[in-house]
Design an enzyme around this catalytic site. Structure first.
Site, PDB file in Angstrom:
ATOM      1  N   HIS A 662       0.836  -1.195   0.000  1.00 17.07           N
ATOM      2  CA  HIS A 662       0.000   0.000   0.000  1.00 17.07           C
ATOM      3  C   HIS A 662       0.877   1.253   0.000  1.00 17.07           C
ATOM      4  O   HIS A 662       2.067   1.202   0.304  1.00 17.07           O
ATOM      5  CB  HIS A 662      -0.911   0.028   1.229  1.00 17.07           C
ATOM      6  CG  HIS A 662      -0.134   0.060   2.519  1.00 17.07           C
ATOM      7  ND1 HIS A 662       0.448  -1.079   3.044  1.00 17.07           N
ATOM      8  CD2 HIS A 662       0.178   1.091   3.350  1.00 17.07           C
ATOM      9  CE1 HIS A 662       1.082  -0.753   4.166  1.00 17.07           C
ATOM     10  NE2 HIS A 662       0.938   0.560   4.373  1.00 17.07           N
ATOM     11  N   ASP A 664       1.041   5.182   1.685  1.00 16.12           N
ATOM     12  CA  ASP A 664       0.513   5.969   2.794  1.00 16.12           C
ATOM     13  C   ASP A 664       0.005   7.298   2.265  1.00 16.12           C
ATOM     14  O   ASP A 664       0.661   7.948   1.457  1.00 16.12           O
ATOM     15  CB  ASP A 664       1.608   6.258   3.831  1.00 16.12           C
ATOM     16  CG  ASP A 664       2.082   4.996   4.517  1.00 16.12           C
ATOM     17  OD1 ASP A 664       1.348   4.000   4.480  1.00 16.12           O
ATOM     18  OD2 ASP A 664       3.183   5.017   5.105  1.00 16.12           O
ATOM     19  N   HIS A 714       4.926   0.016  -0.075  1.00 20.29           N
ATOM     20  CA  HIS A 714       5.595  -0.926   0.832  1.00 20.29           C
ATOM     21  C   HIS A 714       4.560  -1.862   1.446  1.00 20.29           C
ATOM     22  O   HIS A 714       3.352  -1.643   1.359  1.00 20.29           O
ATOM     23  CB  HIS A 714       6.348  -0.177   1.924  1.00 20.29           C
ATOM     24  CG  HIS A 714       5.492   0.787   2.687  1.00 20.29           C
ATOM     25  ND1 HIS A 714       5.091   2.002   2.175  1.00 20.29           N
ATOM     26  CD2 HIS A 714       4.951   0.707   3.928  1.00 20.29           C
ATOM     27  CE1 HIS A 714       4.348   2.634   3.062  1.00 20.29           C
ATOM     28  NE2 HIS A 714       4.236   1.872   4.147  1.00 20.29           N
ATOM     29  N   ARG A 724       2.914  -9.024  17.611  1.00 22.45           N
ATOM     30  CA  ARG A 724       3.571  -7.739  17.402  1.00 22.45           C
ATOM     31  C   ARG A 724       2.556  -6.619  17.599  1.00 22.45           C
ATOM     32  O   ARG A 724       1.366  -6.804  17.394  1.00 22.45           O
ATOM     33  CB  ARG A 724       4.185  -7.650  15.995  1.00 22.45           C
ATOM     34  CG  ARG A 724       3.192  -7.674  14.857  1.00 22.45           C
ATOM     35  CD  ARG A 724       3.899  -7.735  13.524  1.00 22.45           C
ATOM     36  NE  ARG A 724       2.988  -7.845  12.406  1.00 22.45           N
ATOM     37  CZ  ARG A 724       2.764  -6.871  11.524  1.00 22.45           C
ATOM     38  NH1 ARG A 724       3.378  -5.733  11.655  1.00 22.45           N
ATOM     39  NH2 ARG A 724       1.936  -7.062  10.511  1.00 22.45           N
TER      40      ARG A 724
END
Length: 775
Positions: A662, A664, A714, A724
């Protein structure tokens, strides 16, 4: 006829010669060796030592009367007064009966200092053309009914003060020989009745120092005097009479102001030399066979931020632990876990370790009395060191430095970071509370450095064990009327004539703010970024953060991807603990009622900062610690550091293991790793498609910063094991157990953001958490 004229001329000439001869004899300077200073002191108090220090500076010949006697007129710690002084002076004058050419200066000692030397005093005495001169003041005491008997004074102070007078031996002997009263009778009343008798006043050739040329009594005259700094000495100038008094007397209720003046006069501190006496009478610890034994009282009287760090700093003090007896009073249930852990780890480190907890329900005054009594009763206790939990000591030598200064009661200056709030008062108001002294700001800001006599101190101080067993021997030092414990202790010390000092000769540490400490969170110190910014920074910011700007430790693992340290390991751990403790993870669904529109394009399993009430604290962190880095790596770009939504994302193999490729919707994105790969999780990483560059080994507390829209498509590589966490301020692309990221975005009026969920039509900069645009 001519013969008579010559005879008369001869007579006139002879008379002129005789008059001139007498005038010359009268104006002849009195040798300084003919001046004797007499004073009364039954004990060597702090005030007496100060008096002698000023006398020795000017090389006065001083004889002390009554030393070692029992004082019958009141508290020895207060200014000596009463008939006992007159009796002692009368006895002393008998031995001076044959020294008629001597001049005797009789003065108090506990609250009096010299500002001028023998030559000046003798010169001013001679200029009065009287044989006996008493100090004067504007307030009559002790019998106001005698005021009408005083002679009128056109300009000057009208009433007699017996705290100081000077005269020839024969005349002083004449006046004291009239004494036939008791030791507890009033001396000032005795001298006053003699002065207001016109026949006695003329017979004794007696006057008052109406314009304060020699004596300055501060009672009723505090507003008249100012410090006058010279190159070598400091004087007091009386602004009403434009005089420079040679003797300063802090009589009646002016002792606190007098102590302020005595911090400078005659040569204690000046602008050229600074503190001239600070190195006198110091204790050289290197010359001692062993270090003194110290009882330490630690007081935790309300919820206090950074308590663990406080205890760590105390433990790191450079003083032999086998010489420390530690007493801890903790009145807060919230802090029992911290004290228990500290006790378990260090119970065998100190000579002794005693803890009194909230179950004892002691008041602050009772707890402090208990701590100080441990030293008082232990004859091997050389010093008592009291410290409150809101004192962050940064100087490991603090205890040693205070001992070396060799004062009965002394504290180090500590202040609130960036504020004028400190642990001492330079003056007191009429009701005994805070008042700002003229030098307070200069002392706090370090413009005047020295050891300062003050009326009030709190939070941290050192008291000699000998002082506790003698002057401060009463059990309830910290309990007095309705005063708080610190005010009670200082009031008791002042009443006993004990001087309290604060030193700013070194940097010692700081006070933290505890007034608004909220303990409703899991890791409450995280919320202290506004109240205690310096302590917050020391605890939560990576120690190498400043090297970004000094040593350029920025790394660039991929094109336009910058890597730098920002958070400490403690910050990483506590942020994750806070989210885990909250526990309301969103589940990573597209439907999300927490955001406008209720739909998330690229959903994550997260908790918003607003849900734990940490939003404004985190945005402040961004402005303080991320914005400066942005300006460095993206030269010329300035960010306001604002975002609409901040959150932590949770990744697990069985919930959400990765994030698809995607862009940002941001100008730039940061990602802060909150744990160590291989130790806390397996797999993960971030791949930038355009550059075919992957970063798979993040460092805990380090942040990536990269452009958001268009250039840096990325994805978050899959997490293969464990959990996480991600706090997005931008794009949570890292496949980590714990990390944070943020982004800012800018929208111009002529530019449309394709996949951003927010509709923005402004030409102004808009900052928000981006919604992720799938590639």
């Amino acid at each position: 006829m001519e013969h008579h004229r010559c005879f008369y001329a001869l007579i006139l000439t002879l008379m002129s010669c005789v008059h001139y001869s007498l005038s010359m004899e009268r104006n002849k300077d009195i040798p300084t060796e003919k001046l004797l200073v007499l004073t009364v002191a039954t004990q060597e108090t702090d005030g007496f030592h100060r008096f002698m220090q000023s006398a020795n500076y000017f090389k006065f010949n001083v004889k002390v009367l009554g030393m070692g006697e029992e004082w019958k007129g009141g508290d020895v710690g207060r200014s000596i007064g009463g008939g006992q002084k007159v009796r002692l002076l009368k006895e002393a004058m008998e031995s001076l009966a044959d020294q008629e050419d001597f001049v005797v200066l009789f003065v108090d000692s506990y609250d009096l200092i010299f500002a001028g030397g023998p030559e000046e005093i003798l010169r001013k005495f001679q200029q009065t053309n009287h044989k006996l001169v008493f100090a004067a003041e504007g307030i009559i005491w002790p019998d106001s009914r005698l005021a009408e008997k005083y002679p009128s004074v056109r300009n000057g102070k009208r009433f007699l003060n017996s705290g100081g007078f000077i005269g020839y031996t024969r005349y002083i002997q004449k006046i004291v020989n009239q004494w036939d009263l008791h030791d507890n009778d009033d001396d000032q009343l005795f001298y006053t009745k003699i002065y207001v008798d016109p026949l006695q006043r003329e017979k004794l050739n007696m006057t008052l120092d109406h314009k304060c040329e020699i004596f300055q009594n501060l009672n009723g005259a505090v507003d008249e005097v100012l410090l006058k700094f010279g190159k070598e000495r400091v004087r007091v100038r009386n602004t009403v009479y434009n005089s420079l008094p040679a003797i300063i007397h802090g009589n009646v209720n002016t002792k606190i102001y007098f102590n302020y003046l005595a911090n400078y006069i005659p040569n204690v501190w000046n602008y050229e030399q600074g503190c001239t006496i600070c190195d006198q009478d110091m204790v050289d610890l290197s010359q001692l066979k062993e270090f003194p034994q110290v009882t330490v009282g630690i007081y935790i009287e309300q919820p206090t931020p950074f308590l663990t760090e406080f205890l760590e700093r105390f433990l790191s003090l450079d003083y032999p632990k086998d010489k420390l007896n530690v007493f801890v009073h903790n009145s807060e249930v919230y802090h029992e876990k911290h004290i228990q852990k500290f006790w378990e780890e260090n119970k065998d480190v100190f000579r002794s370790f005693k803890v009194v907890g909230p179950e004892e329900t002691l008041t602050q005054g009772e707890a402090r009395n208990m701590g100080i009594d441990l030293c008082r009763k232990d004859l091997s206790c050389d010093y008592y060191f009291s410290i409150d939990a809101d004192v962050m000591l940064t100087n490991r030598q603090t205890i040693k430095l205070l001992i070396e200064q060799n004062r009965k009661i002394i504290g180090p200056l500590v202040t609130r970071h960036g504020k004028l709030w400190s642990n001492f008062w330079g003056a007191l108001s009429l009701d005994g509370y805070y008042a700002r002294s003229e030098d307070y700001i200069d002392i706090v800001q370090g413009k005047r450095v020295g050891v300062w006599n003050i009326p009030f101190m709190a939070h941290i101080y050192l008291i000699k064990g000998h002082t506790l067993r003698n002057e401060l021997k009463e059990r309830n030092v910290f309990v007095l009327e309705r005063l708080d414990p610190d005010m009670a202790m200082c009031r008791n010390a002042r009443d006993l004539g004990l001087f309290m000092y604060v030193t700013n000769r070194h940097e010692f540490g700081r006070l933290i703010s505890i007034a608004n400490y909220n303990t409703s969170h899991y890791n409450n110190d995280l919320w202290q970024i506004f109240e205690n910014p310096l302590d917050w920074r020391e605890k939560y910011i990576n120690p190498n953060y400043t090297r970004i700007f000094t040593d350029n430790i920025l790394e660039q693992p991929c094109p336009d991807v910058f890597w730098f340290p920002v958070l400490s390991e403690k910050a990483c751990d506590e942020l994750v603990e806070e989210m885990e403790n909250h526990g309301s993870w969103s589940g990573g669904k597209h439907e999300d009622k927490r955001i406008n529109g209720g739909y998330e394009t690229v959903p994550t399993d997260d908790i918003h900062m607003k849900q734990i009430d940490f939003d404004k604290e985190w945005l402040h962190f961004i402005r303080e610690f991320i914005s400066p880095v942005t300006l460095k790596v993206f030269s010329g770009y300035y960010t306001k550091g604002y975002a609409i939504m901040n959150f932590v994302v949770k990744y697990t193999p069985n919930r959400q293991a990765y994030l698809r490729p995607h862009h940002d919707s941001s100008t730039f994105t940061i990602n802060i790793a909150l744990n160590n790969k291989g130790l806390d999780f397996q797999g993960g990483g971030c791949r930038f498609h355009r550059y075919n560059c992957s970063i798979e080994s993040p460092r805990k507390g380090w942040s990536f910063m990269h452009p958001g829209r268009l250039t840096h498509l990325h994805e978050g590589l899959p997490t293969t094991n464990d959990i996480r966490f991600v706090m997005p301020w931008g794009d949570p692309c890292w496949s980590l157990r714990k990390y944070i990221n943020f982004a800012l975005w800018i929208v111009e009026s002529a530019f449309t953001v394709g996949d951003a969920e927010s509709s923005l039509g402004s030409s102004h900069e808009v900052a928000a958490i981006p919604r992720y645009a799938p590639s």
